[in-house]
Design a protein around this motif. Structure first.
Motif, PDB file in Angstrom:
ATOM      1  N   LEU A 160       0.828  -1.206   0.000  1.00 43.12           N
ATOM      2  CA  LEU A 160       0.000   0.000   0.000  1.00 43.12           C
ATOM      3  C   LEU A 160       0.859   1.252   0.000  1.00 43.12           C
ATOM      4  O   LEU A 160       0.600   2.217  -0.726  1.00 43.12           O
ATOM      5  CB  LEU A 160      -0.919   0.014   1.226  1.00 43.12           C
ATOM      6  N   VAL A 161       1.908   1.229   0.827  1.00 42.65           N
ATOM      7  CA  VAL A 161       2.800   2.400   0.915  1.00 42.65           C
ATOM      8  C   VAL A 161       3.602   2.543  -0.367  1.00 42.65           C
ATOM      9  O   VAL A 161       3.741   3.646  -0.912  1.00 42.65           O
ATOM     10  CB  VAL A 161       3.735   2.267   2.130  1.00 42.65           C
ATOM     11  N   GLU A 162       4.150   1.443  -0.861  1.00 42.31           N
ATOM     12  CA  GLU A 162       4.959   1.500  -2.080  1.00 42.31           C
ATOM     13  C   GLU A 162       4.145   1.988  -3.274  1.00 42.31           C
ATOM     14  O   GLU A 162       4.675   2.667  -4.152  1.00 42.31           O
ATOM     15  CB  GLU A 162       5.538   0.114  -2.381  1.00 42.31           C
ATOM     16  N   SER A 163       2.866   1.657  -3.281  1.00 39.16           N
ATOM     17  CA  SER A 163       1.996   2.089  -4.377  1.00 39.16           C
ATOM     18  C   SER A 163       1.435   3.482  -4.161  1.00 39.16           C
ATOM     19  O   SER A 163       0.668   3.976  -4.991  1.00 39.16           O
ATOM     20  CB  SER A 163       0.837   1.093  -4.546  1.00 39.16           C
ATOM     21  N   ASN A 164       1.788   4.101  -3.022  1.00 36.13           N
ATOM     22  CA  ASN A 164       1.334   5.465  -2.700  1.00 36.13           C
ATOM     23  C   ASN A 164      -0.190   5.524  -2.643  1.00 36.13           C
ATOM     24  O   ASN A 164      -0.817   6.432  -3.184  1.00 36.13           O
ATOM     25  CB  ASN A 164       1.876   6.468  -3.726  1.00 36.13           C
ATOM     26  N   ARG A 165      -0.778   4.525  -1.974  1.00 38.29           N
ATOM     27  CA  ARG A 165      -2.229   4.444  -1.886  1.00 38.29           C
ATOM     28  C   ARG A 165      -2.712   4.854  -0.506  1.00 38.29           C
ATOM     29  O   ARG A 165      -1.984   4.769   0.482  1.00 38.29           O
ATOM     30  CB  ARG A 165      -2.676   3.005  -2.152  1.00 38.29           C
ATOM     31  N   THR A 166      -3.966   5.302  -0.441  1.00 38.41           N
ATOM     32  CA  THR A 166      -4.599   5.619   0.834  1.00 38.41           C
ATOM     33  C   THR A 166      -4.564   4.390   1.737  1.00 38.41           C
ATOM     34  O   THR A 166      -4.791   3.274   1.257  1.00 38.41           O
ATOM     35  CB  THR A 166      -6.055   6.036   0.592  1.00 38.41           C
ATOM     36  N   PRO A 167      -4.273   4.531   3.038  1.00 37.65           N
ATOM     37  CA  PRO A 167      -4.117   5.772   3.806  1.00 37.65           C
ATOM     38  C   PRO A 167      -2.685   6.289   3.885  1.00 37.65           C
ATOM     39  O   PRO A 167      -2.364   7.055   4.800  1.00 37.65           O
ATOM     40  CB  PRO A 167      -4.605   5.339   5.184  1.00 37.65           C
ATOM     41  N   PHE A 168      -1.824   5.861   2.979  1.00 35.94           N
ATOM     42  CA  PHE A 168      -0.408   6.228   3.059  1.00 35.94           C
ATOM     43  C   PHE A 168       0.016   7.169   1.936  1.00 35.94           C
ATOM     44  O   PHE A 168       1.197   7.226   1.601  1.00 35.94           O
ATOM     45  CB  PHE A 168       0.464   4.968   3.020  1.00 35.94           C
ATOM     46  N   ASP A 169      -0.904   7.892   1.332  1.00 32.99           N
ATOM     47  CA  ASP A 169      -0.555   8.795   0.233  1.00 32.99           C
ATOM     48  C   ASP A 169      -0.260  10.195   0.750  1.00 32.99           C
ATOM     49  O   ASP A 169      -0.815  11.192   0.277  1.00 32.99           O
ATOM     50  CB  ASP A 169      -1.666   8.823  -0.820  1.00 32.99           C
ATOM     51  N   VAL A 170       0.648  10.280   1.746  1.00 32.05           N
ATOM     52  CA  VAL A 170       0.926  11.580   2.374  1.00 32.05           C
ATOM     53  C   VAL A 170       1.623  12.586   1.460  1.00 32.05           C
ATOM     54  O   VAL A 170       1.513  13.784   1.706  1.00 32.05           O
ATOM     55  CB  VAL A 170       1.752  11.398   3.672  1.00 32.05           C
ATOM     56  N   PRO A 171       2.373  12.190   0.405  1.00 40.81           N
ATOM     57  CA  PRO A 171       2.952  13.234  -0.448  1.00 40.81           C
ATOM     58  C   PRO A 171       1.896  14.065  -1.167  1.00 40.81           C
ATOM     59  O   PRO A 171       2.184  15.161  -1.632  1.00 40.81           O
ATOM     60  CB  PRO A 171       3.804  12.448  -1.463  1.00 40.81           C
ATOM     61  N   GLU A 172       0.682  13.544  -1.272  1.00 45.65           N
ATOM     62  CA  GLU A 172      -0.367  14.259  -1.984  1.00 45.65           C
ATOM     63  C   GLU A 172      -1.345  14.891  -1.004  1.00 45.65           C
ATOM     64  O   GLU A 172      -1.553  14.395   0.095  1.00 45.65           O
ATOM     65  CB  GLU A 172      -1.131  13.302  -2.911  1.00 45.65           C
ATOM     66  N   GLY A 173      -1.931  15.975  -1.417  1.00 45.91           N
ATOM     67  CA  GLY A 173      -2.973  16.620  -0.621  1.00 45.91           C
ATOM     68  C   GLY A 173      -3.987  17.237  -1.563  1.00 45.91           C
ATOM     69  O   GLY A 173      -3.802  18.352  -2.035  1.00 45.91           O
ATOM     70  N   GLU A 174      -5.066  16.496  -1.850  1.00 48.02           N
ATOM     71  CA  GLU A 174      -6.021  16.963  -2.851  1.00 48.02           C
ATOM     72  C   GLU A 174      -6.645  18.292  -2.457  1.00 48.02           C
ATOM     73  O   GLU A 174      -6.872  19.156  -3.291  1.00 48.02           O
ATOM     74  CB  GLU A 174      -7.124  15.911  -3.056  1.00 48.02           C
ATOM     75  N   SER A 175      -6.936  18.466  -1.160  1.00 52.14           N
ATOM     76  CA  SER A 175      -7.595  19.701  -0.730  1.00 52.14           C
ATOM     77  C   SER A 175      -6.679  20.911  -0.856  1.00 52.14           C
ATOM     78  O   SER A 175      -7.147  22.042  -0.916  1.00 52.14           O
ATOM     79  CB  SER A 175      -8.067  19.560   0.720  1.00 52.14           C
ATOM     80  N   GLU A 176      -5.364  20.676  -0.889  1.00 55.78           N
ATOM     81  CA  GLU A 176      -4.415  21.787  -1.040  1.00 55.78           C
ATOM     82  C   GLU A 176      -3.977  21.964  -2.486  1.00 55.78           C
ATOM     83  O   GLU A 176      -3.085  22.760  -2.781  1.00 55.78           O
ATOM     84  CB  GLU A 176      -3.162  21.558  -0.175  1.00 55.78           C
ATOM     85  N   ILE A 177      -4.552  21.208  -3.407  1.00 55.53           N
ATOM     86  CA  ILE A 177      -4.187  21.266  -4.834  1.00 55.53           C
ATOM     87  C   ILE A 177      -2.690  21.009  -5.004  1.00 55.53           C
ATOM     88  O   ILE A 177      -2.032  21.605  -5.855  1.00 55.53           O
ATOM     89  CB  ILE A 177      -4.593  22.615  -5.494  1.00 55.53           C
ATOM     90  N   VAL A 178      -2.132  20.147  -4.184  1.00 59.34           N
ATOM     91  CA  VAL A 178      -0.715  19.788  -4.282  1.00 59.34           C
ATOM     92  C   VAL A 178      -0.638  18.279  -4.473  1.00 59.34           C
ATOM     93  O   VAL A 178      -1.201  17.523  -3.692  1.00 59.34           O
ATOM     94  CB  VAL A 178       0.076  20.219  -3.029  1.00 59.34           C
ATOM     95  N   ALA A 179       0.037  17.840  -5.514  1.00 59.61           N
ATOM     96  CA  ALA A 179       0.112  16.413  -5.830  1.00 59.61           C
ATOM     97  C   ALA A 179       1.512  15.866  -5.597  1.00 59.61           C
ATOM     98  O   ALA A 179       1.997  15.036  -6.359  1.00 59.61           O
ATOM     99  CB  ALA A 179      -0.325  16.171  -7.267  1.00 59.61           C
ATOM    100  N   GLY A 180       2.203  16.366  -4.564  1.00 60.48           N
ATOM    101  CA  GLY A 180       3.533  15.860  -4.277  1.00 60.48           C
ATOM    102  C   GLY A 180       4.497  16.134  -5.417  1.00 60.48           C
ATOM    103  O   GLY A 180       4.543  17.247  -5.956  1.00 60.48           O
ATOM    104  N   HIS A 181       5.256  15.107  -5.794  1.00 62.39           N
ATOM    105  CA  HIS A 181       6.247  15.283  -6.855  1.00 62.39           C
ATOM    106  C   HIS A 181       5.598  15.489  -8.222  1.00 62.39           C
ATOM    107  O   HIS A 181       6.279  15.856  -9.176  1.00 62.39           O
ATOM    108  CB  HIS A 181       7.166  14.057  -6.906  1.00 62.39           C
TER     109      HIS A 181
END
Length: 395
Positions: A232-253
């Motif tokens: 789950l973490v390696e795939s960057n999936r919820t609940p471990f998708d911390v680099p992304e923040g949809e509400s902040e319009i920031v998609a990490g890298h």
């Protein structure tokens, strides 16, 4: 009849190669590899299109709302609409970005995921590229994802992209350790790094009903759970998708990516999910073997993709159920719980083996895991941290 149906794709490939019998000897291996690559891309690109719409429909069902239902019958043409949109969307590159690195990052992350898919056995005699060190190759190729993520953050020349990349790399490196450590007990028990040998070692049934899958052992069941969480973490999936923040319009890298480059990252994320789930099926769920002996007449590739589909459904289920965790919680969970438990499973597997792989070994293995789990639960007591909050309001 069932054997011919099971080997229909292998027979079709041999028929195509027989048409090239008059060509030089060095041509046949190249054509064979191209057929394998074409089949691999065809199957998983189709699965990617299907899962992209099914995920939204399943999440809509879970959250009591409609999923995609406008494009085509029942919204089934939604992936086509998404693909067209991504193709015609403007490709915006920041003026001061490193354009070469910015361009290569999505290609590298997609290539790594596709290469990892090439060593998984999808059915009897259906491993695209069967190599002796297939498990080692899988993790070696998968580790290049961190480089691609760093390239995306650095090449974008954006502090949000760079911070998102660093957070993604930190969690990926942290969870690659338990991911690899939970694979070691299986490799130890089989004595080989070949995925085909690992699947072959899980053949057979007790009384024709209980399969000899590694997940039926205490250490195998615990390793499967840890492997799945790490996936789950390696795939960057919820609940471990911390680099992304949809509400902040920031998609990490991926913040500075748009159009088809963003779609490539999106596709690579799902391909990585397919690869991790496929390896979990291979290591712990018997690969392409049927759950009971009476069902062996069903083609082997059906069982593999059925198990793969079940794991993908759990990925979606988790996304629709759990909230995003904080980055400090993710890192603490990896280093203080996941890694010690992964080392414990190596010991538990050894105990199971040296006790004859029977009932005594089963019970002793379970005792080792339970003892360490209880000890860690005492040492890492989090009841105070997660106590019920008391809200006080100013009068």
């Amino acid at each position: 009849m069932s054997d011919s149906l099971d080997q229909i794709f292998i027979s079709a490939k041999h028929w195509i190669l027989s048409l090239l019998s008059g060509l030089p000897d060095w041509v046949a291996p190249i054509i064979s590899s191209l057929i394998n690559i074409g089949a691999l891309l065809g199957v998983f690109l189709t699965l990617f299109a299907a899962i992209s719409v099914l995920e939204r429909k399943i999440l809509g069902r879970m959250q009591n709302r409609y999923g995609p239902n406008r494009v085509g019958p029942f919204g089934l043409f939604q992936p086509v609409a998404d693909g067209i949109k991504m193709l015609i969307k403007e490709d915006v590159v920041p003026a001061r970005a490193d354009k070469v690195v910015h361009f290569l990052a999505p290609i590298l992350v997609a290539a790594a995921a596709i290469l990892a898919l090439g060593v998984i056995p999808y059915g009897r005699n259906m491993t695209p590229f069967a190599i002796d060190g297939g498990i080692l190759f899988f993790f070696a190729v998968g580790s290049t994802t961190e480089l691609a993520v760093f390239m995306a953050g650095w090449g974008s020349n954006n502090k949000f992209s760079m911070l998102g990349a660093m957070r993604a790399i930190a969690q990926m490196v942290s969870y690659e350790l338990p991911l690899i450590l939970t694979t070691l007990p299986v490799v130890m028990m089989v004595g080989a790094l070949s995925p085909d040998a690992i699947v072959a070692a899980q053949d057979g049934y007790s009384m024709g009903v209980l399969p000899h899958w590694f997940v039926t052992t205490p250490w195998g069941a615990a390793a499967f759970v840890l492997f799945f969480v790490s996936g789950l973490v390696e795939s960057n999936r919820t609940p471990f998708d911390v680099p992304e923040g949809e509400s902040e319009i920031v998609a990490g890298h991926m913040t500075e990516y748009s159009g088809f480059k963003y779609a490539t990252f999106f596709m690579a994320e799902y391909f990585g999910m397919f690869a991790i789930s496929g390896l979990a099926v291979t290591l712990f769920l018997g690969g392409w073997h049927s759950p009971i002996a009476a069902l062996n007449f069903i083609p082997s590739y059906f069982w593999f993709f059925l198990k793969l589909s079940a794991l993908l459904f759990v990925y979606i289920w988790v996304r629709g159920t759990l909230p995003r965790t904080r980055v400090d919680q993710i890192m603490n969970f990896a280093w203080k719980f996941m890694i010690p438990m992964a080392f414990t499973l190596i010991v538990a597997a050894a105990v199971w083996h040296y006790e004859g792989r029977g009932l005594a070994g089963w019970l002793w293995s379970l005792a080792v895991i339970a003892l360490v789990y209880l000890a860690l639960s005492r040492l890492l007591d989090t009841r105070r941290k997660f106590a019920t909050r008391t809200y006080r309001f100013a009068e």
